[in-house]
Design a protein around this motif. Sequence first.
Motif, short mmCIF file in Angstrom:
data_model
loop_
_atom_site.label_atom_id
_atom_site.label_comp_id
_atom_site.label_asym_id
_atom_site.label_seq_id
_atom_site.Cartn_x
_atom_site.Cartn_y
_atom_site.Cartn_z
N VAL A 13 1.86 5.20 7.18
CA VAL A 13 1.42 4.02 6.53
C VAL A 13 1.33 2.82 7.54
O VAL A 13 0.49 2.13 7.45
CB VAL A 13 2.52 3.60 5.26
N GLU A 14 2.28 2.86 8.15
CA GLU A 14 2.23 1.69 9.32
C GLU A 14 1.05 2.02 10.34
O GLU A 14 0.30 0.98 10.69
CB GLU A 14 3.55 1.58 10.17
N HIS A 15 0.74 3.15 10.62
CA HIS A 15 -0.36 3.60 11.33
C HIS A 15 -1.75 3.09 10.94
O HIS A 15 -2.56 2.57 11.50
CB HIS A 15 -0.43 5.13 11.55
N TYR A 16 -1.63 3.35 9.49
CA TYR A 16 -2.95 2.96 8.88
C TYR A 16 -3.12 1.61 8.92
O TYR A 16 -4.13 1.02 9.01
CB TYR A 16 -3.01 3.58 7.47
N TRP A 17 -2.05 0.87 8.49
CA TRP A 17 -2.07 -0.52 8.21
C TRP A 17 -2.53 -1.33 9.74
O TRP A 17 -3.12 -2.23 9.63
CB TRP A 17 -0.79 -1.11 7.99
N LEU A 18 -2.17 -0.83 10.78
CA LEU A 18 -2.14 -1.45 11.98
C LEU A 18 -3.35 -1.03 12.70
O LEU A 18 -4.10 -1.71 13.14
CB LEU A 18 -1.03 -1.40 13.05
N THR A 19 -3.82 0.27 12.75
CA THR A 19 -4.94 0.70 13.55
C THR A 19 -5.76 1.84 12.84
O THR A 19 -6.94 2.03 12.95
CB THR A 19 -4.60 1.45 14.74
N ARG B 9 -10.18 5.97 9.40
CA ARG B 9 -9.27 6.83 8.68
C ARG B 9 -9.18 6.58 7.13
O ARG B 9 -9.18 5.41 6.84
CB ARG B 9 -7.78 7.15 9.45
N ASP B 10 -8.83 7.63 6.46
CA ASP B 10 -8.84 7.20 5.06
C ASP B 10 -7.31 7.63 4.75
O ASP B 10 -6.74 8.41 5.04
CB ASP B 10 -9.38 8.45 3.98
N PRO B 11 -6.71 6.67 3.75
CA PRO B 11 -5.41 6.67 3.30
C PRO B 11 -4.96 7.45 2.06
O PRO B 11 -3.80 7.90 2.01
CB PRO B 11 -5.08 5.25 3.04
N THR B 12 -6.08 7.93 1.47
CA THR B 12 -5.93 9.04 0.34
C THR B 12 -7.28 9.86 0.31
O THR B 12 -8.47 9.31 0.70
CB THR B 12 -5.80 8.35 -0.91
N ILE C 108 0.81 -1.22 -0.05
CA ILE C 108 -0.04 0.07 0.05
C ILE C 108 0.86 1.30 0.01
O ILE C 108 0.36 2.14 -0.08
CB ILE C 108 -0.91 0.09 1.28
N ARG C 109 2.10 1.15 0.21
CA ARG C 109 3.04 2.51 0.26
C ARG C 109 2.86 3.42 -0.77
O ARG C 109 3.00 4.30 -0.64
CB ARG C 109 4.35 1.89 0.91
N ASP C 110 3.32 2.82 -2.06
CA ASP C 110 3.23 3.53 -3.12
C ASP C 110 1.94 4.34 -3.49
O ASP C 110 2.35 5.39 -4.10
CB ASP C 110 3.45 2.64 -4.23
N GLU C 111 0.76 3.79 -3.14
CA GLU C 111 -0.36 4.48 -3.42
C GLU C 111 -0.88 5.57 -2.04
O GLU C 111 -1.76 5.94 -2.33
CB GLU C 111 -1.30 3.79 -3.92
N PHE C 112 -0.16 4.95 -1.09
CA PHE C 112 -0.72 5.97 0.08
C PHE C 112 -0.04 7.28 -0.03
O PHE C 112 0.93 7.52 -0.28
CB PHE C 112 -0.05 5.27 1.38
N ASP C 113 -1.12 8.21 0.42
CA ASP C 113 -0.91 9.63 0.49
C ASP C 113 -0.48 10.04 1.73
O ASP C 113 -1.45 10.51 2.56
CB ASP C 113 -1.87 10.44 -0.09
N ALA C 114 0.93 9.92 1.95
CA ALA C 114 1.12 10.43 3.56
C ALA C 114 0.96 11.69 3.83
O ALA C 114 0.60 12.28 5.08
CB ALA C 114 2.82 9.96 3.63
N ALA C 115 1.20 12.70 2.92
CA ALA C 115 0.90 14.18 3.22
C ALA C 115 -0.42 14.42 3.49
O ALA C 115 -0.78 15.22 4.41
CB ALA C 115 1.23 14.83 2.01
#
Length: 751
Positions: A250-256, A262-265, A226-233
């Motif tokens: 990314v780790e935060h979204y993956w785990l909790t 919460r939305d990744p993008t 998921i990291r490549d398409e995850f919008d961290a900003a």
Amino acid sequence: MNPKAILQKLAAKRRERGQIRQIAPLIDRDYYLAQNPDVAAAGIDPVLHYLREGWREGRDPSPEFSTAAYLAAHPEAEAKNLNPLLHKLAQAAALPSGEQTPEEQTAEELTLEEPTVEEPTVDGMSPDEIALARDAFDAVFYLAQNPDIARAGLDPLLHYLRTGWREGRDPHPDFSTEGYLAINRDVAKGRQHPLLHYLQYGRAEGRLLPTPLEHRAGTLPGIAAIRDEFDAAFYLSQYPDVRDSGADPVEHYWLTGWREGRDPTPEFSTRHYLESNPDLLTAALPMNPFWHYLVSGRAEGRAPRHPGGEGVERLRHMLPLEEEIAARPVKPAPDTLLSGAEIAALILKPGAAPDRLIFALGHDNYLRVSGGVQFCIHREQQVANHQGAAYLNLHPWRPLPRLAHDDDPLMGLVLNGAEIGVAPVSAVVMAARLIAPRLADLRVVIHQLLGHLPEQVTRLIAATGRGEAWLWLHDYITLCPSPALLRNGVSFCGAPPVTSTECRLCRFGPERVSHQDRIRALFQAARIHVVAPSQVALDLWRRAGDLPAASETVLQHATLDGPDPLDAPEDSPDPHPITLGFAGTPFPHKGWPLFENLLIRHRRDPRFRFVYFGVAEPSLFGAERVPVHVTADAPDAMIDAVAASGCDLILHWATWHETFSLSTYEAMAGGAFVVTNAGSGNVAAVVRRTGRGVVLADQDDLLAFLDDGRAARLAAASRASRAAGLPQRRMGAMIHDLWQGADPAPSEARR
């Protein structure tokens, strides 16, 4: 959501509700909203805001309690990232009986039972802490997972407490030691025991934790997928708690993060994807929705967001009206209430000597809350005082999204711009009866009826001796409990007959039946003069209702004078980006969700610059924020901010028929042109009349407008018009213009 996740979410909500009950008596709501106008403007409950964010930002819950001072005096609370009020209550709960103050007795449920057996010792841990850990420890699981401990014949709990946690061993099938420390880096950094931290603090703070199985899954290629398409900003801008924690987004979204909705993008809704794909919920291992979408859902044609957009999302999670009211925290009544005699004495106190008194009804405290109606009340109060009249504002002590049902609701009172206390509305009626023989004239002006009892309003009008009142059409509360005439709070309905299908399907429908009867009774019992700030508002009010008004008048809040706008120059286009702004409170019915969508759509587009002007603090991914607080004392704050920023266009995409829109006049007086929709009521009317903007057909037309060159040409026209001179916004004297035909003083004209 899978059963375990549902239980976790319900448990987290229960914990938060319990915390709200604990700290609510210690929070002065009015003080908090007065000190934090951004919270008031956003409509956030002060108790909830302080619990979740306010204390971290150093805000104080009451005049008697300093967050910063308490944390300085209790460094252990700050070190463990504890809410100071909860820490204070927990400390009080540990005192022997008899040493608690009445205020602190709300923490009784935190008191721990004394251990019934003597616990062995562990360095740095009290017997109570060991007993607490024992209750949460699964010895059978621990020995099964760690056969070396079983063979050695060691006590599994003592081994875990002393060394096992440092070795990454897990105390329970639902608790991952390494996972908890990975998510909660403050705990790891402070070298705190993970299980004890969770039991003593993390659970109360609503921190979630992965199971051992889930944590091991997090070390697999899932995060990388998921990291490549995850919008961290985007993630860090939307969730400042994650940003402040220093966790990898990314780790935060993956785990909790996905469990918390919460939305990744910007383009992916976690909640929608889980709710619309129940096959994910039956998986043996909890399945991260974004991961599923990337590896298979997208190819299968599964939608990342609801195709109906933000409005449909709100509809899907909407509560019935009375359930929403029941779910609101109850604002406790103050210990002392004013009597009618006390109110009269304050109005007639020596030295005040008013010759007239105006009772003004509003829906909130205009000194503490920003908005167009609040500005009008404040302006009206200042003019009244300048003319020698006293001005008493009544607003519901407990705000409601409908008329009051109580026989004698409490009212907050503001006299001549100063808060004087709280009283039942019957006391205000009594004060009017006591004052009427002493003053030459008493009048009632109705700005808003939300939270008011029309039957008591009728008594107040009668007590003035005039039998008449003036009612502003700031909105359409006299037609429906939904002041903006938004069916289910989403789509404009135009106030159809109460027997219509539209009303039967609307959350306001059941309330509207009695609402209309009560409003009609008010109009029949008193002579109600209807004052509309625009012809657009009056025309709709006439079409949708048949209330027997004593008179109907159009009286604008403000006028706009000055040079005519210019067309875009014929020379080469300006290379600077187009500045598109949003002015005022970011409400859905003002078009904020659409502005957010434009931000997402064009966040990497060098042709545009986005700016928000206001006191609220919405999540601004890819936009600038210009703090602006418009008051009667600073009426030109928005005009100055728009002008100083060089804003070209202001988006005002109202989903209802605006009755006036001060922000539209402010935008134009600041040199910006207004982009609006055909259904925006007076906004569209002003744009058409002045030529300072454009009225578009729909959202598709807006998207095309931004891309086909029309936006660039309109921005060029805005810049050329600004260079030729700004128009003047001239404020009226509100109801006083109708009563006396008074012109605003020269100082009130905007140069």
